[in-house]
Design a protein around this motif. Sequence first.
Motif, short mmCIF file in Angstrom:
data_model
loop_
_atom_site.label_atom_id
_atom_site.label_comp_id
_atom_site.label_asym_id
_atom_site.label_seq_id
_atom_site.Cartn_x
_atom_site.Cartn_y
_atom_site.Cartn_z
N ARG A 1 6.57 8.16 2.07
CA ARG A 1 7.76 9.02 2.01
C ARG A 1 8.17 9.46 3.42
NH1 ARG A 1 9.06 9.82 -3.13
NH2 ARG A 1 7.42 9.75 -4.71
N THR A 2 7.20 9.65 4.29
CA THR A 2 7.50 9.94 5.70
C THR A 2 7.32 8.64 6.47
OG1 THR A 2 6.64 12.19 5.45
CG2 THR A 2 6.94 11.37 7.69
N ILE B 1 7.33 5.52 -10.10
CA ILE B 1 7.93 4.33 -9.51
C ILE B 1 8.27 3.33 -10.61
CG2 ILE B 1 6.68 4.60 -7.34
CD1 ILE B 1 4.86 2.33 -8.18
N ASP B 2 9.20 2.46 -10.31
CA ASP B 2 9.63 1.42 -11.24
C ASP B 2 8.95 0.12 -10.86
OD1 ASP B 2 10.90 -0.29 -12.95
OD2 ASP B 2 12.90 -0.08 -12.05
N TRP C 1 10.25 5.07 1.50
CA TRP C 1 10.06 4.97 0.05
C TRP C 1 11.22 4.26 -0.65
CZ3 TRP C 1 5.36 6.10 -1.67
CH2 TRP C 1 5.14 6.16 -3.05
N ASP C 2 12.43 4.37 -0.11
CA ASP C 2 13.58 3.76 -0.77
C ASP C 2 13.58 2.23 -0.68
OD1 ASP C 2 14.07 3.78 1.96
OD2 ASP C 2 16.21 4.19 1.75
N LYS C 3 12.67 1.68 0.10
CA LYS C 3 12.57 0.21 0.23
C LYS C 3 11.48 -0.36 -0.67
CE LYS C 3 15.55 -0.33 3.62
NZ LYS C 3 16.56 0.66 3.40
N VAL D 1 0.86 -1.18 0.00
CA VAL D 1 0.00 0.00 0.00
C VAL D 1 0.89 1.23 0.00
CG1 VAL D 1 -1.74 1.31 1.29
CG2 VAL D 1 -1.84 -1.20 1.23
N LEU D 2 0.72 2.09 -1.00
CA LEU D 2 1.48 3.33 -1.08
C LEU D 2 0.69 4.44 -0.39
CD1 LEU D 2 2.58 3.17 -4.84
CD2 LEU D 2 3.75 2.22 -2.83
#
Length: 282
Positions: free
Chosen positions: A157-158, A207-208, A178-180, A130-131
Amino acid sequence: MSETVRKAAITGHPVAHSRSPLVHGYWLKKHNISGSYGRVDVPPEGAEDFYRNFARYGLNGANVTVPHKEVAAAACEWLDEAARAMVAVNTLWLDETGRLCGANTDGLGFLGNLDQLAPGWDVSRESAVVLGAGGAARAVVWALLSRKFTTVHIVNRTFEKAAALVEEFGSGTKAHSWDKLGTVLGEAQLLVNTTALGMTGKAPLEIDLAPLPDTALVTDIVYAPLETDLLKQAANRGHQTVDGLGMLLHQAVPGFERWFGVRPEVDDALRSLVLEDLGVTA
């Protein structure tokens, strides 16, 4: 004696552009029900008084939109499981004793949309991503846990906001920065965007999707545009996709049934009506 006309409305601030009257008006006409559904703009300074004295306003029930979902929940004498979990309501009604009751149907709307447009989507329930970590994310996480997903990864992101949701929902949820995202996508059967990124007028969601398994379903709660860049990218990769319009429509079903005594159907005609009003092409 004439039949009592039951009245409901969308409440919040502002409500002028809400599509709820269009949706409920369609169902009232389709089922030939003598009832009405309107708009009641409730200024923030008057919200607590309005909901605590709801019975005075001649309404049998109401929907609640921002920014009053939490205030309305606090005014209720009874809350359903979802509303208790989210400490917010989007649906109100007066029971036979005059108590103000509240429900949160956003999660049910999310599930109803996927059940209709992607039957069997929840057969594999190992991992969902879930984003986002706002109110919509809270509803989606609740919904996925109610369908017994083993792990729901919340990516935001936070990181602290994602961690706060994990603290609320506990076992079965995991928070990630987010980097994960690339790491957790690799094991996902479902990807859900609950952020406003990708919405018309907002920044794009970049996103990729390369790590996402080919069999994963991708859905976006955004419905303007109907096909977001995320859904386009997913479809081009061969993923099954579901747009967000159905969540808006399905979350309205329980309230209509509660107020007017008929369980309505989310059909193609309603979907087309709302798309036309939104100026969105299918």
